[in-house]
Design a protein around this motif. Structure first.
Motif, PDB file in Angstrom:
ATOM      1  N   PRO A   1      -4.084 -31.050 -26.296  1.00 23.78           N
ATOM      2  CA  PRO A   1      -3.714 -31.137 -25.024  1.00 23.78           C
ATOM      3  C   PRO A   1      -4.675 -30.895 -24.143  1.00 23.78           C
ATOM      4  O   PRO A   1      -4.664 -31.365 -22.818  1.00 23.78           O
TER       5      PRO A   1
ATOM      6  N   GLN B   1      -3.329 -39.331 -25.028  1.00 23.11           N
ATOM      7  CA  GLN B   1      -1.833 -38.308 -25.230  1.00 23.11           C
ATOM      8  C   GLN B   1      -1.552 -37.997 -26.525  1.00 23.11           C
ATOM      9  O   GLN B   1      -0.362 -37.466 -26.831  1.00 23.11           O
TER      10      GLN B   1
ATOM     11  N   PRO C   1      -1.066 -35.514 -29.207  1.00 24.90           N
ATOM     12  CA  PRO C   1      -0.325 -34.253 -29.084  1.00 24.90           C
ATOM     13  C   PRO C   1      -1.450 -33.091 -29.884  1.00 24.90           C
ATOM     14  O   PRO C   1      -1.325 -31.831 -29.448  1.00 24.90           O
TER      15      PRO C   1
END
Lengths: 341, 682
Positions: A312, A307, A309
């Motif tokens: 993505p 996850q 950032p």
């Protein structure tokens, strides 16, 4: 026909040995790089392989993209757990924790940045480290494993600050309850203990096997996996996978899964679990099984959700366990492909 | 009437206009003597224009007179007759004129025609002349060009160049002063010189020929001398035989072998030479011999027309008479036999080992296919009773299989053979290997035969060096192979009785007390192995090919039964046997559903190097089996007690273990530590 004979590749001693090694490989731990593009996997021979998720997920991925970019020998024993800070990869196995720089890790002949061994009581056998937990606010690393204690190491100085005792048998897993910074630990003795980080004291004990709804004596009482969502906790292992309300220490939902689960995690409004058996199970909080997605290994030991950032496009779920393969799920509904040692 | 009169008057000749109408022959005769009258001449004198006017006038007059006569006749009257008569006479005269004019016209015409004809004749004559001349001209021109193009033979001769000519030719031939100026003389001189030179060379040639004859005669004499020497040498050799035997130097025997070796086909010869050399240099236990019929080998070299003739005549006789033609099958059979024919000579290699056992290898050469094959036989010092499971270990068919990885010897290594096989309907050499021997790749290399591999290779080595570099490795591998097979043979005999034979120098690997027992040890077929449900991983990884040997072992303790499926690679013991386990105790546990079974397999398969024992590692299999028994003990004794079930544990823990479980997979302590004797985790 002479021409059409299907021949296995002539196997010399080296090839047979490598094939056997791969067949008997177990991947215990995974960790995603801070940039989100790489995945590290540690196996039972003490090797760590770095896979490039961005290359494997790109549209022109070939078979070589599913192989590791580098594989190096990290520990003498199996690499039971790994965790990543924003610059380092921390790996732990046979009693030691080592740190590697993510920026350097792809280069050949990468050496560990530092290695630390917590102060153990016994010297007969070096206990393993089964779980690593990062507490980012306090810059702490918590280690737990074979010697039944939780050790806390300050990441700045590398000193071991305190050790928490309480478990009567070795510790399998750790989880962090962020609100009041508490650490949950689950162990072979069948108890989940909560520790307050500031006071370094045990706050709560939940003896899961004593609750009839979830105990399964024929499997044993060991707690293999833990995950917490501040108010809620889900744990499983020998006893059935159960969702607990922490303040009241009561089991609210028992998930009907026969096989012992080895890894569990909260994801959005679902609970993902994996263990003995090929599948990654997706549960609703109400206890319903939403989906069971088969992977390629006969048993799974670790799940990792990317996850980060910064990447993505590499947002995937990876699962690894009793084989040399890491399954990549781009969409929780099916297994897209597998990376392999 | 008028016509009669005109007829009468015909012969009369009228001279000219106005001339009297009588003309008598006699007059013309007399006139002829002096100048004869010719009307032709008269024609030239008269003017045709005036004649034409006269004609017109005469016609008009005639018409007028006729009209008057008509008039008079129609009027009638007495005067008319005289007038008519008068007029009649006038018209007669006019008729005469007309006749004359007609004659003149005819004569003129004739004259004109004659003149034209003459002129035409002249023209034709000239024309002909012209043609003749033209032809002659052409002919002459052709002749001229022919003459100009004429090449005399002397231009075809390559004469020496001018400078050389002036340098070499003696002055009486070259005559420089004369020839320099005159090219014709120059050419003549050069031709002279050419002739001189040729004469000289012819002389030389004759001399050389006579020399050659002399030398040939001398050679003949010497040859005879040498051939008379041969039988004398032979008799000396014979006489020396007893001396050789006395001194233990069997040169003669070796010599005989070399004699026979001369008739070997090239690959077998290379093998023979290299093997003998290796035997003499490195390995006294290696002996080389040649078997087979030398006469047949010599017969192979008969002139090819005979054998080909036989073949053609044979086939033509077959096609000619339908009744005698053999069936298609028989024909093909013959062709196949022909294709797979072996050379009558074969090389026999005997590898003796220290314990008295020996490996006998017979190498054959298939002439049409250009490959070598080998048949193997193992003999032991003592008679071996073969345990049931050891059937395949020493069988001649499989004892040499996969000496090098992948070299299973069922396929011909020569890619060209495929086309030959297609012609006679042979599918694969596999059907014939029992009879012909196995065409292993190492056999080809020992014979110096190098075939292009199906995958591209980078190195190309030539004959003898290829053989030499492989000889030592191959001989060593062959020896190890025989030894390991014999060792396995012995071990199998023990295993079938339920005893795992652990030698004394491997005792340290295991605890003193091992309770689990090996109950069964049998061979299973390859297909049965692949059908087992717990062997899928091995099959998928490509480790269970059809060149391996498969066995099933059963280890028991109490109610627990552990099945172990074993893959024995022909390359044992450098390639370890692979075990796959299935435990039947409180349910069926395999590596799919029990991490500990997986760990046990890993202990035996991956950590095999510790179990090899002392070199050369023939104890590997038995040590692995013993370890398996120990692992089963540990597994059963460390199983955590289920509190809900009543009763004591079936297997009390007797092993000393530091910890029972470790790691996320909760693995049992399978590793035995020597000499402390406790179990720990890896």
């Amino acid at each position: 026909m002479e021409r059409a004979a299907q021949q296995a590749v002539p196997l010399g001693q080296m090839e047979v040995f490598q094939a056997l090694q791969r067949l008997h490989m177990t991947i215990f731990s995974q960790s995603v790089s801070p940039c989100g593009k790489f995945l590290a996997a540690g196996n039972n021979y003490g090797q760590i392989a770095i896979f490039s998720l961005s290359a494997a997920l790109s549209s022109e991925a070939k078979e070589e993209s599913k192989k590791p970019m580098v594989t190096f020998h990290a520990h003498d024993g199996p690499v039971y757990s790994m965790v990543s800070t924003d610059r380092h990869l921390l790996s732990a196995g046979d009693g030691e924790v080592k740190a590697w720089l993510w920026a350097e890790i792809l280069k050949k002949g990468c050496k560990e940045l530092w290695r630390r061994q917590p102060p153990y009581r016994t010297s007969l056998e070096v206990p393993e480290i089964n779980a690593l937990l990062l507490v980012p606010k306090e810059n702490l690393l918590i280690l737990a494993g074979g010697d039944c204690q939780l050790h806390a190491m300050d990441l700045e100085t590398g000193t071991f600050m305190w050790a928490l005792r309480g478990h009567t048998d070795y510790i399998h897993c750790l989880a962090l309850r962020e609100r009041s910074p508490e650490v949950l630990s689950g162990g072979e003795d069948g108890a989940v203990r909560l520790w307050d980080l500031r006071t370094a004291k045990e706050v709560q004990t939940i003896e899961v096997y004593k609750h009839e709804e979830c105990s399964r004596p024929h499997n044993g009482r060991w707690i293999g996996c833990l995950a917490t969502d501040s108010d809620w906790m889900v744990c499983g292992g020998g006893p059935a996978l159960t969702l607990w309300h922490l303040r009241s220490s009561t089991p609210t939902t028992v998930f009907p899964m026969r096989a012992p689960q080895k890894h569990v995690t909260f994801y959005q409004d679902l609970i993902l679990s994996a263990g003995q058996g090929r599948c990654v199970n997706q549960w609703q909080l109400s206890g319903e099984l939403k989906a069971q997605v088969p992977g390629s290994s006969p048993g799974l030991l670790s799940l990792s959700l990317n996850q980060q950032p910064a990447a993505p496009e590499c947002k995937v779920l990876t699962a690894a366990g009793n084989s040399c393969r890491v399954d990549v799920f781009t969409n929780l509904g099916y297994r897209a492909f597998s990376l392999s040692f | 009437m008028s016509s009669e009169s005109s007829k009468k008057r015909k012969p009369k000749v009228i001279r000219s206009d106005g001339a009297p109408a009588e003309g008598k022959r006699t007059r013309s005769d007399t006139e002829q003597e002096g100048k004869y009258y010719s009307e032709e001449a008269e024609v030239d004198l008269r003017d045709p224009g005036r004649d034409y006017e006269l004609y017109k006038y005469t016609c008009q007059e005639l018409q007028r007179l006729m009209a008057e006569i008509q008039d008079l006749k129609s009027r009638g009257g007495k005067d008319a007759a005289v007038e008519i008569e008068d007029r009649r006479i006038q018209s007669c005269v006019h008729f005469m004129t007309l006749k004359k004019l007609n004659r003149l016209a005819h004569i003129r015409l004739k004259k004109g025609r004659d003149q034209t004809h003459e002129a035409k004749q002249k023209v034709d004559a000239y024309h002909l002349q012209l043609q003749n001349l033209l032809y002659e001209v052409m002919h002459l021109q052709k002749e001229i060009t022919k003459c100009l193009e004429f090449k005399s033979k002397h231009e075809e001769i390559d004469l020496v160049s001018l400078e050389e000519f002036y340098k070499e030719a003696p002055p009486d031939i070259s005559k420089a002063e004369v020839t320099m100026g005159d090219p014709h003389q120059q050419t003549l001189a050069r031709l002279d010189w050419e002739l001189e030179q040729r004469k000289r060379l012819a002389e030389k040639y004759r001399e050389c020929l006579s020399n050659k004859e002399k030398i040939l005669k001398e050679i003949e004499v010497k040859k005879e001398y040498l051939s008379s020497l041969q039988p004398r040498l032979n008799s000396i050799m014979q006489a020396s035989l007893p001396v050789q035997e006395y001194l233990f130097m069997p040169f003669d025997q070796a010599h005989k072998q070399y004699e026979t070796a001369r008739h070997l086909p090239p690959p077998l010869y290379v093998l023979f030479v290299q093997a003998t050399a290796y035997g003499q240099a490195c390995d006294k236990m290696l002996s080389v011999a040649i078997e087979g019929s030398v006469d047949e080998a010599k017969a192979l070299f008969k002139p090819p027309e005979d054998s080909q003739g036989k073949w053609y005549s044979g086939s033509s006789s077959m096609s000619s008479s339908k009744r005698r033609r053999p069936t298609l099958g028989v024909q093909l059979d013959d062709k196949r036999k022909e294709m797979l024919k072996r050379h009558p000579l074969s090389v026999l290699l005997d590898l003796k080992c220290k314990d008295g056992s020996a490996l006998h290898l017979t190498f054959y050469y298939l002439m049409n296919l250009n490959i070598m094959t080998v048949k193997a036989k193992v003999t032991t010092a003592a008679e071996l009773t073969t345990p049931i499971s050891a059937g395949d270990l020493l069988s001649p068919d499989s004892v040499l299989s996969c000496l090098y990885p992948g070299d299973h010897g069922k396929k011909t290594p020569n890619p060209a053979n495929q086309y030959q096989f297609d012609k006679v309907g042979i599918l694969t050499l596999r059907d014939y290997v029992l009879d012909l021997g196995h065409p292993y790749l190492w056999v080809q290399k020992l014979g110096g035969l190098h075939f292009p591999k199906e995958q591209p290779q980078h190195t190309v080595i030539t004959d003898h060096s290829l053989s030499a570099s492989h000889m030592e490795t191959t001989m060593k591998l062959l020896k190890t192979r025989v030894q390991s097979r014999l060792a396995l043979h012995k071990q199998f005999a023990s295993l079938e009785h339920g005893i795992v034979p652990v030698t004394s120098d491997c005792h340290y690997l295991f605890p003193a007390k091992v309770v689990s027992r090996l109950v069964k040890w049998v061979t299973i077929a390859h297909e049965d192995y692949t059908e087992l449900h717990f062997t899928k991983d091995i099959v998928e990884a490509g480790l269970a090919g059809d060149t391996n040997l498969y066995y099933m072992a059963l280890v028991e303790r109490g109610t627990a039964k552990l099945q172990a499926a074993v893959v024995l690679n022909p390359g044992y013991s450098s390639i370890p046997p692979i075990f796959q386990l299935c435990l039947n105790w409180k349910g069926e546990k395999t590596n799919n559903n029990d991490d500990n079974i997986r760990a046990m397999e890993s202990e035996v398969n991956v950590c095999y190097k510790e179990l090899c024992g002392p070199r050369p590692g023939h104890q590997l299999l038995t040590n692995q089996l013993q370890r398996l028994c120990v692992l089963l003990d540990v597994y059963l004794e460390t199983e955590s007690h289920d509190d809900s079930v009543e009763g004591p544990k079936e297997f009390p823990q007797e092993k000393m273990c530091l910890r029972l479980f470790r790691g996320p997979s909760r693995i049992k302590p399978f590793k035995y530590n020597h000499p402390q004797g406790f179990f720990s985790h890896r």
